[in-house]
Design an enzyme around this catalytic site. Structure first.
Site, PDB file in Angstrom:
ATOM      1  N   SER A 122      19.341 -14.547 -16.050  1.00 45.40           N
ATOM      2  CA  SER A 122      18.410 -15.472 -15.182  1.00 45.40           C
ATOM      3  C   SER A 122      18.689 -16.717 -14.714  1.00 45.40           C
ATOM      4  O   SER A 122      18.241 -17.272 -13.760  1.00 45.40           O
ATOM      5  CB  SER A 122      17.047 -15.746 -16.156  1.00 45.40           C
ATOM      6  N   HIS A 143      19.448  -8.795 -11.128  1.00 45.61           N
ATOM      7  CA  HIS A 143      18.267  -9.521 -12.093  1.00 45.61           C
ATOM      8  C   HIS A 143      17.043  -8.884 -12.099  1.00 45.61           C
ATOM      9  O   HIS A 143      16.091  -8.840 -11.001  1.00 45.61           O
ATOM     10  CB  HIS A 143      17.981 -11.217 -11.573  1.00 45.61           C
ATOM     11  N   GLU A 155      16.286  -8.691  -8.145  1.00 45.37           N
ATOM     12  CA  GLU A 155      17.264  -9.499  -7.265  1.00 45.37           C
ATOM     13  C   GLU A 155      18.750  -9.446  -7.449  1.00 45.37           C
ATOM     14  O   GLU A 155      19.233  -9.427  -8.491  1.00 45.37           O
ATOM     15  CB  GLU A 155      16.971 -10.849  -7.664  1.00 45.37           C
ATOM     16  N   ASN A 194      12.034 -17.141  -9.508  1.00 45.95           N
ATOM     17  CA  ASN A 194      11.879 -18.195 -10.413  1.00 45.95           C
ATOM     18  C   ASN A 194      11.777 -19.820  -9.901  1.00 45.95           C
ATOM     19  O   ASN A 194      11.247 -20.627 -10.311  1.00 45.95           O
ATOM     20  CB  ASN A 194      13.065 -18.182 -11.699  1.00 45.95           C
TER      21      ASN A 194
END
Ligand SMILES: NC(=O)c1ccc[n+]([C@@H]2O[C@H](COP(=O)([O-])OP(=O)(O)OC[C@H]3O[C@@H](n4cnc5c(N)ncnc54)[C@H](O)[C@@H]3O)[C@@H](O)[C@H]2O)c1
Length: 286
Positions: A122, A143, A155, A194
Site C-alpha cells: 500500500s 494494489h 490499482e 488512499n
C-alpha cells in the site's frame, strides 16, 4: 513476455490468501501460494475453504467448482522453486521494507527474466524494489483492496522504469480474475484511493478537532450528502486506527502531507484502535 498461466503469490496472510483464491476462481491459472511462517499456509487454506463453502451455500459456486478452485492452489514454503515456474509473481508479505527487499532480491535471482514481478504494497512504491531484480521494466505495483474477493478494484502502478508491456499484461490479468484495473501512470504516495481517503479523513478530523461538528454528524453528512456507504470515522474505526496512524506517519516521513492529527494520536496511544478494541471514534459494545 509469455502468456500468463502460472501465478505465484508470496505471503499467505490477509491479502495474499485471497489474491490466490480470486486468481484460482478464474479457472485458468495454476496458483502457487508461498509463506515462510509455519502453519500460515494451513490457516490460509482453512480460511479459503470457508469462503468457497459460503459461496456454495449461497449458490454462487457448485461443490465441484469450489473443490476445483482450492485444488488449483498449491502451497509452498520454497520461494525460489515457486518463483522459477511463474509467469507472474504477486508479492503480499508484511509491510516491512527489509522483508520486501529480500523477497524481491530472491525473485530477481530465481524467476524467469520475462516474468512480471508485482508488489501489493500500500505504501512501498515499486521503484524502491524494482532495481533489486535486475530488470525493473517487468516490475509494478498491483494494489488490491481488502477483502479481495469482495472489493473490485486493483490499482496498477507504473514505476519510472516499468514497461508498457508489463502494465498491459498486469491490467489484462486483473480483468481475467474479474477485478477492475485502474492505471496510475506515475508513482505517488498512497496511489489514488488512499490519497483521496486520507484527504477526506484528515478534513473530517480537522472539523472534529475544531469543534465544528460531532463525529456522528460528520459521518451522517458524508453518508447522506456524498452517498458514501459509511462516513470517514466509521471507516477509520473499521479499518483500525493503528493502521491509519502508521500510514500517516509513514507519509510524513516520506515528505508528504502533515503529521497525524492529535485526536488520532491520542486514541492510538490509549489503545483505542477502533472496532477491534471496542472503542475508537465510536464505542462498540460487545
Ligand atoms: N490488509 C489490508 O487491508 C491491505 C490492503 C491492501 C494492501 N495491503 C498490503 O498487502 C501486503 C500484505 O498485507 P497483509 O495485511 O496481507 O499482511 P499479513 O500480515 O496478513 O500477511 C503477510 C504474510 O506474509 C508472510 N511473510 C512474511 N515474511 C515472508 C517471507 N519472507 N516470505 C514469505 N512470506 C512471508 C507472513 O507469514 C504473513 O502470512 C502489505 O504490503 C500491505 O501493505 C494490505
Amino acid at each position: 513476455m509469455s502468456e500468463i498461466k502460472n501465478v505465484t503469490v508470496v505471503g499467505a496472510g490477509t491479502m495474499g490468501s485471497q489474491i490466490a483464491l480470486q486468481t484460482a476462481l478464474a479457472g485458468r491459472y495454476r496458483v502457487t501460494l508461498v509463506d515462510a511462517v509455519p502453519g500460515q499456509l494451513d490457516r490460509a487454506r482453512a480460511q479459503n475453504r470457508k469462503l468457497v463453502d459460503r459461496a456454495v451455500e449461497k449458490g454462487r459456486l457448485t461443490k465441484e467448482q469450489a473443490d476445483d478452485t482450492l485444488g488449483r492452489i498449491i502451497d509452498s514454503d520454497d520461494l525460489e522453486a515457486a518463483a522459477k515456474g511463474a509467469d507472474l509473481v504477486i508479492e503480499a508479505v508484511i509491510e516491512e521494507y527489509d522483508t520486501k527487499k529480500s523477497v524481491f532480491t530472491a525473485l530477481g535471482n530465481a524467476s524467469r527474466k520475462d516474468a512480471i514481478l508485482a508488489s501489493n504494497s500500500s505504501t512501498i512504491a515499486i521503484s524502491r524494489l524494482a532495481d533489486l531484480t535486475g530488470n525493473a521494466a517487468r516490475c509494478c505495483n498491483m494494489h488490491f483492496f481488502h477483502p479481495v474477493t469482495v472489493m473490485q478494484l486493483c490499482e496498477v502502478v507504473r514505476g519510472p522504469k516499468t514497461s508498457d508491456a508489463t502494465v498491459n499484461a498486469a491490467t489484462e490479468f486483473v480483468r481475467t480474475i474479474d477485478r477492475t484495473p485502474v492505471v496510475l501512470n506515475k508513482e505517488i504516495w498512497g496511489f489514488i484511493v488512499n490519497r483521496i481517503l486520507f484527504a477526506a479523513s484528515e478534513e473530517a478530523m480537522h472539523l472534529l478537532e475544531g469543534g465544528y461538528a460531532s463525529a456522528e454528524d460528520i459521518d451522517t453528512a458524508v453518508q447522506k450528502g456524498l452517498n458514501w456507504p459509511m462516513g470517514p470515522f466509521h471507516l477509520l474505526d473499521f479499518s483500525g486506527l493503528d493502521i491509519f496512524y502508521g500510514a500517516m506517519k509513514d507519509r510524513h516521513r516520506q515528505g508528504e502531507g502533515g503529521d497525524a492529527p492529535e485526536v488520532l494520536r491520542k486514541l492510538v496511544e490509549n489503545g483505542n484502535l477502533g472496532r477491534k478494541t471496542g472503542k475508537g471514534f465510536f464505542e462498540y459494545p460487545k
